[in-house]
Motif scaffolding. Sequence first.
Motif, PDB file in Angstrom:
ATOM      1  N   ILE A 100     -10.260   3.121   3.452  1.00 34.75           N
ATOM      2  CA  ILE A 100     -11.069   1.852   3.391  1.00 34.75           C
ATOM      3  C   ILE A 100     -10.067   0.797   3.958  1.00 34.75           C
ATOM      4  CG2 ILE A 100      -9.979   1.147   1.124  1.00 34.75           C
ATOM      5  CD1 ILE A 100     -13.577   0.913   1.120  1.00 34.75           C
ATOM      6  N   CYS A 101      -8.689   1.058   4.072  1.00 33.18           N
ATOM      7  CA  CYS A 101      -7.776  -0.039   4.590  1.00 33.18           C
ATOM      8  C   CYS A 101      -8.175  -0.465   5.870  1.00 33.18           C
ATOM      9  CB  CYS A 101      -6.564   0.633   4.772  1.00 33.18           C
ATOM     10  SG  CYS A 101      -5.276  -0.732   5.044  1.00 33.18           S
ATOM     11  N   PRO A 102      -8.818  -1.866   5.973  1.00 28.29           N
ATOM     12  CA  PRO A 102      -9.289  -2.572   7.073  1.00 28.29           C
ATOM     13  C   PRO A 102      -8.434  -2.299   8.329  1.00 28.29           C
ATOM     14  CG  PRO A 102      -9.903  -3.855   5.402  1.00 28.29           C
ATOM     15  CD  PRO A 102      -8.897  -2.795   4.754  1.00 28.29           C
ATOM     16  N   PRO A 103      -7.110  -2.761   8.089  1.00 30.03           N
ATOM     17  CA  PRO A 103      -6.090  -2.767   9.410  1.00 30.03           C
ATOM     18  C   PRO A 103      -5.460  -1.489   9.504  1.00 30.03           C
ATOM     19  CG  PRO A 103      -5.022  -3.957   7.714  1.00 30.03           C
ATOM     20  CD  PRO A 103      -6.488  -3.462   6.872  1.00 30.03           C
ATOM     21  N   ARG A 104      -5.999  -0.534   8.650  1.00 28.43           N
ATOM     22  CA  ARG A 104      -5.175   0.812   8.741  1.00 28.43           C
ATOM     23  C   ARG A 104      -3.917   0.834   8.725  1.00 28.43           C
ATOM     24  NH1 ARG A 104      -8.357   4.531  12.955  1.00 28.43           N
ATOM     25  NH2 ARG A 104     -10.639   3.843  12.419  1.00 28.43           N
ATOM     26  N   ALA A 105      -3.308   0.285   7.489  1.00 30.27           N
ATOM     27  CA  ALA A 105      -2.082  -0.016   7.222  1.00 30.27           C
ATOM     28  C   ALA A 105      -1.347   1.262   6.580  1.00 30.27           C
ATOM     29  CB  ALA A 105      -1.775  -1.223   6.314  1.00 30.27           C
ATOM     30  N   ILE A 106      -2.349   2.091   5.775  1.00 36.46           N
ATOM     31  CA  ILE A 106      -1.933   3.071   5.157  1.00 36.46           C
ATOM     32  C   ILE A 106      -1.809   4.459   5.630  1.00 36.46           C
ATOM     33  CG2 ILE A 106      -2.394   4.307   2.851  1.00 36.46           C
ATOM     34  CD1 ILE A 106      -3.569   1.790   1.676  1.00 36.46           C
ATOM     35  N   ARG A 107      -0.885   5.393   5.431  1.00 34.35           N
ATOM     36  CA  ARG A 107      -1.141   6.600   6.228  1.00 34.35           C
ATOM     37  C   ARG A 107      -0.545   7.585   4.966  1.00 34.35           C
ATOM     38  NH1 ARG A 107      -0.559   9.650  10.721  1.00 34.35           N
ATOM     39  NH2 ARG A 107      -1.356   7.945  11.794  1.00 34.35           N
TER      40      ARG A 107
ATOM     41  N   GLU B 176       2.718   5.951   3.259  1.00 35.81           N
ATOM     42  CA  GLU B 176       3.511   5.026   4.018  1.00 35.81           C
ATOM     43  C   GLU B 176       2.547   3.970   4.174  1.00 35.81           C
ATOM     44  OE1 GLU B 176       6.117   7.339   7.310  1.00 35.81           O
ATOM     45  OE2 GLU B 176       3.939   7.497   7.349  1.00 35.81           O
ATOM     46  N   ILE B 177       3.114   2.621   3.816  1.00 36.07           N
ATOM     47  CA  ILE B 177       2.096   1.208   4.214  1.00 36.07           C
ATOM     48  C   ILE B 177       3.028   0.521   5.231  1.00 36.07           C
ATOM     49  CG2 ILE B 177       1.257  -0.718   3.310  1.00 36.07           C
ATOM     50  CD1 ILE B 177       0.950   0.494   0.577  1.00 36.07           C
ATOM     51  N   ASN B 178       2.395   0.254   6.300  1.00 32.99           N
ATOM     52  CA  ASN B 178       2.813  -0.666   7.360  1.00 32.99           C
ATOM     53  C   ASN B 178       2.787  -2.107   6.820  1.00 32.99           C
ATOM     54  OD1 ASN B 178       3.718  -2.184   9.261  1.00 32.99           O
ATOM     55  ND2 ASN B 178       2.867  -0.594  10.837  1.00 32.99           N
TER      56      ASN B 178
ATOM     57  N   CYS C 299      -0.945  -4.637   6.769  1.00 25.95           N
ATOM     58  CA  CYS C 299      -1.637  -5.228   5.729  1.00 25.95           C
ATOM     59  C   CYS C 299      -1.832  -6.418   5.657  1.00 25.95           C
ATOM     60  CB  CYS C 299      -0.551  -4.739   4.429  1.00 25.95           C
ATOM     61  SG  CYS C 299      -1.435  -5.181   2.998  1.00 25.95           S
ATOM     62  N   ILE C 300      -3.186  -6.726   5.340  1.00 29.00           N
ATOM     63  CA  ILE C 300      -3.617  -8.143   5.190  1.00 29.00           C
ATOM     64  C   ILE C 300      -3.708  -8.605   3.757  1.00 29.00           C
ATOM     65  CG2 ILE C 300      -4.841  -8.111   7.591  1.00 29.00           C
ATOM     66  CD1 ILE C 300      -7.391  -7.419   6.152  1.00 29.00           C
ATOM     67  N   TYR C 301      -3.212  -7.669   2.864  1.00 29.97           N
ATOM     68  CA  TYR C 301      -3.379  -7.992   1.432  1.00 29.97           C
ATOM     69  C   TYR C 301      -4.892  -8.437   0.850  1.00 29.97           C
ATOM     70  CZ  TYR C 301       1.419  -9.001   2.918  1.00 29.97           C
ATOM     71  OH  TYR C 301       2.633  -8.742   3.495  1.00 29.97           O
ATOM     72  N   CYS C 302      -5.756  -7.592   1.581  1.00 27.37           N
ATOM     73  CA  CYS C 302      -7.138  -7.547   0.875  1.00 27.37           C
ATOM     74  C   CYS C 302      -7.322  -7.147  -0.381  1.00 27.37           C
ATOM     75  CB  CYS C 302      -7.986  -7.055   1.960  1.00 27.37           C
ATOM     76  SG  CYS C 302      -7.667  -5.247   2.171  1.00 27.37           S
ATOM     77  N   GLY C 303      -6.589  -5.989  -0.899  1.00 27.66           N
ATOM     78  CA  GLY C 303      -6.694  -5.636  -2.040  1.00 27.66           C
ATOM     79  C   GLY C 303      -7.741  -4.575  -2.359  1.00 27.66           C
ATOM     80  N   LEU C 304      -8.259  -4.059  -1.118  1.00 25.13           N
ATOM     81  CA  LEU C 304      -9.477  -3.113  -1.157  1.00 25.13           C
ATOM     82  C   LEU C 304      -8.553  -1.654  -1.558  1.00 25.13           C
ATOM     83  CD1 LEU C 304     -11.461  -3.618   2.096  1.00 25.13           C
ATOM     84  CD2 LEU C 304     -11.971  -4.118  -0.240  1.00 25.13           C
ATOM     85  N   CYS C 305      -7.349  -1.336  -1.213  1.00 28.23           N
ATOM     86  CA  CYS C 305      -6.807  -0.170  -1.793  1.00 28.23           C
ATOM     87  C   CYS C 305      -6.687  -0.024  -3.267  1.00 28.23           C
ATOM     88  CB  CYS C 305      -5.417   0.014  -1.215  1.00 28.23           C
ATOM     89  SG  CYS C 305      -4.349  -1.416  -1.285  1.00 28.23           S
ATOM     90  N   GLN C 306      -6.412  -1.380  -3.823  1.00 27.32           N
ATOM     91  CA  GLN C 306      -6.347  -1.082  -5.356  1.00 27.32           C
ATOM     92  C   GLN C 306      -7.839  -1.032  -5.810  1.00 27.32           C
ATOM     93  OE1 GLN C 306      -4.433  -4.787  -6.829  1.00 27.32           O
ATOM     94  NE2 GLN C 306      -5.548  -4.574  -8.804  1.00 27.32           N
TER      95      GLN C 306
ATOM     96  N   PHE D 195      -1.321  -0.857  -6.724  1.00 26.66           N
ATOM     97  CA  PHE D 195      -1.679  -2.471  -7.060  1.00 26.66           C
ATOM     98  C   PHE D 195      -1.140  -3.263  -6.175  1.00 26.66           C
ATOM     99  CE2 PHE D 195      -2.242   0.067 -11.102  1.00 26.66           C
ATOM    100  CZ  PHE D 195      -3.063  -0.357 -11.459  1.00 26.66           C
ATOM    101  N   LEU D 196      -1.762  -4.380  -5.779  1.00 26.49           N
ATOM    102  CA  LEU D 196      -1.296  -5.412  -5.071  1.00 26.49           C
ATOM    103  C   LEU D 196      -0.392  -6.293  -6.008  1.00 26.49           C
ATOM    104  CD1 LEU D 196      -3.315  -4.656  -3.437  1.00 26.49           C
ATOM    105  CD2 LEU D 196      -3.378  -6.986  -2.501  1.00 26.49           C
ATOM    106  N   MET D 197       0.801  -6.555  -6.149  1.00 26.74           N
ATOM    107  CA  MET D 197       1.877  -7.010  -6.799  1.00 26.74           C
ATOM    108  C   MET D 197       2.142  -8.322  -6.304  1.00 26.74           C
ATOM    109  SD  MET D 197       3.674  -4.068  -8.524  1.00 26.74           S
ATOM    110  CE  MET D 197       2.670  -2.678  -9.009  1.00 26.74           C
TER     111      MET D 197
HETATM  112  S1  SF4 Z   1      -4.160  -4.708   0.727  1.00 30.32           S
HETATM  113 FE1  SF4 Z   1      -4.291  -2.409   0.645  1.00 30.32          FE
HETATM  114  S2  SF4 Z   1      -6.497  -1.922   1.789  1.00 30.32           S
HETATM  115 FE2  SF4 Z   1      -5.737  -4.262   2.101  1.00 30.32          FE
HETATM  116  S3  SF4 Z   1      -4.661  -4.383   3.975  1.00 30.32           S
HETATM  117 FE3  SF4 Z   1      -3.092  -3.808   2.813  1.00 30.32          FE
HETATM  118  S4  SF4 Z   1      -2.905  -1.755   2.495  1.00 30.32           S
HETATM  119 FE4  SF4 Z   1      -4.702  -2.095   3.441  1.00 30.32          FE
END
Ligand code: SF4
Lengths: 182, 561
Positions: free
Chosen positions: A75-82, A105-107, A111-118, A127-129
Amino acid sequence: MIAERPTLKLVDRLYLTAAWNGFKVTLRHFLGRKVTMQYPEQRWAVPPGYRGAPYLVRDQTGRTKCVACQLCEFICPPRAIRVTPPGPAVDPSTGNVEKRPRQFEINMLRCIYCGLCQEVCPEEAIFLMQDYSLTGCSREEMVYDMERLLALGGVHHDHVRKWDRVRREAAAQETFPPNPIY
Amino acid sequence: MKQSQQSNDPLAAPPGMISVTVDGRTVLVPRTMPDWQGRQVPTTMLQACELAGVTVPHYCYHPKLPVAGNCRMCLVEYGVPALGPDRKPMRQPDGSLVIKKSPRPAIACATPVSPGMEIYTSTPTVKLMRQSVLEFLLINHPLDCPICDQAGECKLQEYSVEYGRASSRFVETKVHKNKQVDLGPRIMLDQERCILCSRCIRFTRDVVGDDALGIVNRGSYSAIAAYPGTTFDNNYTLNTADICPVGALTSKDFRFQMRVWFLKETMSLCASCGTGCNIVIGSRENRIYRFTPRQNDAVNSCWMCDYGRLNYRWIERADRLTNPGGTKLTKPDWEDAINGIAAGLKQTIPGHIAIVASARLTNEELYLVRRLAQFLGAPTDCAPRSGPADNLLLCADRNPNTKGAQLLGIAASLPGANLPVFARLIRNGTIRSLLVFGEDVTRHGIAPEDLARLDFLVASDIHSNGTTMISHYFLPGCAHVEKRGSFTNVHGRIQKFEKAVDPPGLARPELYWLSELVCRVTGQSVGRTVESVFEAMRAEVPAFRNIAWADLEDHGVATSV
Ligand code: SF4
Ligand code: SF4
Ligand code: FES
């Protein structure tokens, strides 16, 4: 639109009035209430619900909650997670949960802090902390690995602990008639 | 299947056809259709619905397995023309048939259609039945989708979303069964996820002929098991993981490797034997994760063997050749290598040069080898490769393109028959130059000492081998998953495959450098694309004459020869 340029009178051209008006503003702020925060010595109180950096959590028993379903990676829009899944070997230490990431790994530069991963996580493992100021000296350093993410994420108290419940249920059925567990 | 005219009487269908109405749409369907073995049997409601373009959800039904009718997911309502006292169909005043709706539903997968039948698949009753069947299937289901490998291609997930209830009413304790059951060397069973559709049992019993699996215990405790004291181990076990509609049977090879929704799917062929099973390659970020069979009724039905399915790990082995090289090449550079080889070939004398080309090369590449051989006056052959065959798919010829090599005149009529001759001629000094494409001739009867006597030895392969190590020039080739092309299977069917991943380093498809060599040596260009080489091959080789590249589509074409 054409802006008319006013013809300036002598007093205007001396700039003294303009300078005086500017000093008045400075003086008012100098004497008034202080609003500037002395960052980074002074820190801002992060409001609840703030979407800072995403970290992984453990439950109160110390179990890594993530099961490497890779939904956040998807789901991660900028593909920060692997997420690196564990592979086929049966790992007895995972108990009845069977699966746990080998690497996560999270780059943080991506990450754009969108919270979709959570939001998408079915295990309440990410969780976004409250961290909003992440720095590093190289790009590699900004790719947080699983160990670092878990350390930063800490413990998330899980009231349900569904896997424990399933384990107890299954254990109760080892005997016949099954022991009621509740 | 044709849409019948409105004026047509449903009972007056053309011979061999039956007119049925699916959800108000009247269609003509054949009276009989092939069953799983290809025998003509009466058409079922499920097949009629499919012909009418209406999906009927189903679990236990599989077009290539005997019908079991045990999951009840395909329940539909239907009606048949009512008969009057004279045993003739009753008619409305306007001439249309009086339909008597059956009081009970029927399973669409096992109920034959009859003339004038009306099938209802979207009535509230049918919807409710589907919901109820799914609710029953889910009462003891562990709902561990986040860790289940089937997630993303699971029929239980798909139908639950499409036809199921939004929430569960089940508050009792679920029955727990065994997880991680080691059924056999390649298959892992999760008894809790199983919906007991019996597809795996029927597959291994009826298709493979190895009656290895069964259902043990009763009621909610029923579970799939291998017969006590045996393991589920035949050469087709992994097909059960494909046909299992849920995640009960999973491949140990693919287990917990990657989620299926990340996999890029490429239409390809299995290159492990001459049958040429059609496959889909699942890859992500240049890494191959799995091969799965692709339906082609002319070749492999819906199946493939475990041997071919698991034969892909060598592609990422560390000893891959990744750049041109050899004792006469000073720097690993394609331009220098091609220049050197072309210059060397121009000095060879007909009769003193031979070519060994692999029957693992594509038709197009072998055609380029043929052009080269004809120009240089070189005899050619392939290296044979064989293993035990079985009576289902696996073929004794373990080269994917022996037939193509024969049709193109590269292989001797008995492939490999020329190799001992080459060895003798090298030893007595007649053959002074040897080109080896994609093989290690030291393993096929030409000793390294003999190779050392040659004036000019050029070799190519995917991995470093005994021949490339002592050759004057070697070129890095590609596995078939890294290129496009076509193979001709043992029955003479030409099938094409597409590229799934990139080759490592400087390795390039054989077609790329063979076409360059042909151009430099013969002075004639055949183009550098698979299509242009195929066109040139068509014009020259009779077996390919009537076949255009575009005709190959997904399922290939049988050659006329
Ligand atoms: S908050 Fe989660 S889904 Fe959104 S960009 Fe960051 S790692 Fe990806
Ligand atoms: S963090 Fe959550 S969503 Fe991401 S892989 Fe782990 S379990 Fe799945
Ligand atoms: S598909 Fe008809 S009963 Fe299973």
